[in-house]
Design a protein around this motif. Structure first.
Motif, PDB file in Angstrom:
ATOM      1  N   VAL A 107       9.153  -4.768  -0.941  1.00 43.55           N
ATOM      2  CA  VAL A 107       9.684  -3.756  -1.282  1.00 43.55           C
ATOM      3  C   VAL A 107      10.145  -3.924  -2.764  1.00 43.55           C
ATOM      4  N   VAL A 108      11.097  -5.341  -3.081  1.00 48.26           N
ATOM      5  CA  VAL A 108      11.432  -5.608  -4.160  1.00 48.26           C
ATOM      6  C   VAL A 108      10.483  -5.556  -5.362  1.00 48.26           C
ATOM      7  N   VAL A 109       9.358  -6.325  -4.901  1.00 46.51           N
ATOM      8  CA  VAL A 109       8.258  -6.598  -5.786  1.00 46.51           C
ATOM      9  C   VAL A 109       7.419  -5.318  -6.261  1.00 46.51           C
ATOM     10  N   GLY A 110       7.419  -4.473  -5.202  1.00 46.98           N
ATOM     11  CA  GLY A 110       6.674  -3.290  -5.181  1.00 46.98           C
ATOM     12  C   GLY A 110       7.378  -2.293  -6.290  1.00 46.98           C
ATOM     13  N   LEU A 111       8.606  -2.151  -6.241  1.00 53.53           N
ATOM     14  CA  LEU A 111       9.385  -1.453  -7.154  1.00 53.53           C
ATOM     15  C   LEU A 111       9.464  -1.853  -8.557  1.00 53.53           C
ATOM     16  N   ALA A 112       9.343  -3.189  -8.585  1.00 54.15           N
ATOM     17  CA  ALA A 112       9.463  -3.799  -9.955  1.00 54.15           C
ATOM     18  C   ALA A 112       8.268  -3.603 -10.705  1.00 54.15           C
ATOM     19  N   LEU A 113       7.080  -3.687 -10.020  1.00 54.86           N
ATOM     20  CA  LEU A 113       5.623  -3.570 -10.466  1.00 54.86           C
ATOM     21  C   LEU A 113       5.563  -2.020 -10.856  1.00 54.86           C
ATOM     22  N   ALA A 114       6.006  -1.197 -10.100  1.00 53.69           N
ATOM     23  CA  ALA A 114       5.964   0.266 -10.276  1.00 53.69           C
ATOM     24  C   ALA A 114       6.531   0.670 -11.324  1.00 53.69           C
ATOM     25  N   LEU A 115       7.920   0.145 -11.477  1.00 57.14           N
ATOM     26  CA  LEU A 115       8.667   0.548 -12.854  1.00 57.14           C
ATOM     27  C   LEU A 115       8.116  -0.083 -14.062  1.00 57.14           C
ATOM     28  N   ALA A 116       7.259  -1.031 -14.106  1.00 57.89           N
ATOM     29  CA  ALA A 116       6.677  -1.994 -15.038  1.00 57.89           C
ATOM     30  C   ALA A 116       5.346  -1.189 -15.126  1.00 57.89           C
ATOM     31  N   GLY A 117       4.831   0.026 -14.485  1.00 56.40           N
ATOM     32  CA  GLY A 117       3.460   0.544 -14.719  1.00 56.40           C
ATOM     33  C   GLY A 117       2.383  -0.224 -14.248  1.00 56.40           C
ATOM     34  N   VAL A 118       2.287  -1.407 -13.620  1.00 54.32           N
ATOM     35  CA  VAL A 118       1.434  -2.312 -13.122  1.00 54.32           C
ATOM     36  C   VAL A 118       0.617  -1.424 -11.873  1.00 54.32           C
TER      37      VAL A 118
END
Length: 427
Positions: free
Chosen positions: A84-95
């Motif tokens: 959840v945390v990594v997915g949110l971070a990568l989504a916000l970063a556009g990865v």
């Protein structure tokens, strides 16, 4: 013999003996983790007692991974929080796109729920292959009849004690706090899967304003799932073992004293064999009873000798003396005729509050025997809300209730005598 002819003084003496012996076992042998040296030492102590009034006593060894049953709570907590945390971070970063992040969370949650169902709902040995094995021991003691064995009555109790459930200790057994953690973790994980599926559909289909909302904002619900899983992570304290005075040294000594009482009263059956079975590994997912049922399946299901197994667990709360005809979170039926026999025996000895009940959360050793096709039921006396001592450090010898132990011993004696007379069939 009828129960009315059985000497009550023998029962009362055994209640006193039980309280004294449980206190002694806890003080002398310490924490009894499943398959531990302490557990085996306590079983050896019991064997010396049983040797005095049994024709045969023996240990049966099996392999067990003690932490496999409940360690999944930590594994799935970490996995879901991480994705959840990594997915949110990568989504916000556009990865990643949010849809891909949704899929990763959904797959992780689905796998986690599958493991939960396999281990905690169905008690399958699903995770055992990943953990180091130890040797567990079941202790078996037999009092043979004077003649040919035509019936067999087994009284069983598990000697191992539970890892502490922190939430029950700090909440003093109040169900809402405990229930919110467990139900909330499962519920939010299910909703996360549903939300992810809707998000994927919305990414390919025009769902209007609802679809736009799901695409742009639905991922944030997974944070709630992560929060619930964060409360689940500390749920099991693997560093602290409950003393297990009630759960389940009371059941252990019910098995020992059933044979001891028959010996003291001079009762010898013509064709009924009595067996005391002390299992290890119940708190590790019924591992000991499953191993025993597998090893003795043919013998215990033979048409030649009617066999019934009475599992005794936590004989403490007088107002909650139940015969559990449904087990393993209501997924397993224990034997109806045998359950009725035990309940009728309770009424015979004056325990009018006893009733048939469903085990709506967790399982007893009886479920392992019933799953294998062996006739079994469970006698227990514990507040199912649950009790404030359940699976925590409060379950010590100062919380024993002699009145409840005596009531259950009367039920056990009456059940044995009635089984000897008629088997599980009603007159």
């Amino acid at each position: 013999m009828k129960f009315s002819d059985f000497p009550i003084a023998v029962i009362k003496e055994n209640v006193e003996y039980t309280v004294k012996e449980i206190t002694n076992v806890i003080k002398k042998y310490g924490p009894r983790e499943s398959a531990s040296d302490n557990c085996f030492a306590a079983e050896k102590h019991l064997k010396k007692e049983l040797d005095q009034f049994c024709d045969e006593t023996r240990f049966e060894e099996y392999d067990i991974a003690p932490k496999a049953f409940l360690h999944f709570t930590k594994t799935i907590s970490v996995a879901i929080i991480l994705v959840v945390v990594v997915g949110l971070a990568l989504a916000l970063a556009g990865v990643l796109t949010y849809t891909v992040a949704h899929v990763i969370v959904a797959v992780t949650a689905a796998v986690s729920l599958f493991i939960t169902v396999m281990e905690f709902l169905l008690y399958k040995q699903f995770c055992d292959v990943l953990y180091k094995k130890k040797k567990g021991h079941n202790l078996v003691a037999v009092r043979k009849p004077k003649g040919e064995v035509k019936k067999r009555f087994v009284i069983s109790g598990h000697i191992d004690a539970a890892y502490e459930w922190r939430h029950l200790y700090y909440a003093k057994g109040k169900y809402p706090f405990f229930g919110i953690t467990v139900a909330g973790s499962v519920g939010t994980a299910l909703i996360s899967i549903i939300i992810a599926i809707i998000n994927v559909i919305a990414s390919f289909t025009d769902m209007g304003a609802f679809g736009e909302f799901m695409l742009n904002y639905s991922y944030y619900f997974h944070i709630l799932t992560a929060v619930f899983l964060a409360t689940l992570y500390p749920f099991i304290n693997f560093k602290l073992i409950a003393p297990g005075a009630n759960d389940n040294l009371t059941g252990t000594y019910a098995a020992v004293c059933a044979l001891r009482m028959m010996d003291m009263a001079g009762v010898e059956f013509e064709n009924t064999e009595l067996v005391a079975m002390i299992t290890d590994g119940e708190e590790a997912g019924l591992r000991g009873s499953k191993a025993f049922a597998k090893d003795h399946l043919e013998e215990y299901t033979s048409d030649e000798v009617e066999t019934a197994v009475l599992c005794c667990d936590t004989l403490t709360d007088y107002d909650f003396i139940n015969v559990y005809s449904k087990d393993m979170t209501n997924t397993v039926n224990n034997d109806k005729e045998f359950s009725d026999l035990v309940l009728d025996s309770a009424k015979e000895v004056g325990i009018e509050n006893a009733k048939l009940a469903n085990l709506f959360f967790g399982a007893s050793d009886a479920a392992a025997f019933s799953q294998a096709g062996i006739k079994a039921t469970c006698l227990a006396a514990m507040d199912p809300t649950p009790a404030d001592y359940y699976h925590n450090r409060r379950d010590n010898y100062d919380r024993l209730v002699p009145k409840s132990i005596e009531a259950c011993y009367k039920i056990i004696i009456a059940s044995i005598l009635n089984f000897d007379e008629n088997g599980t069939k009603k007159n």
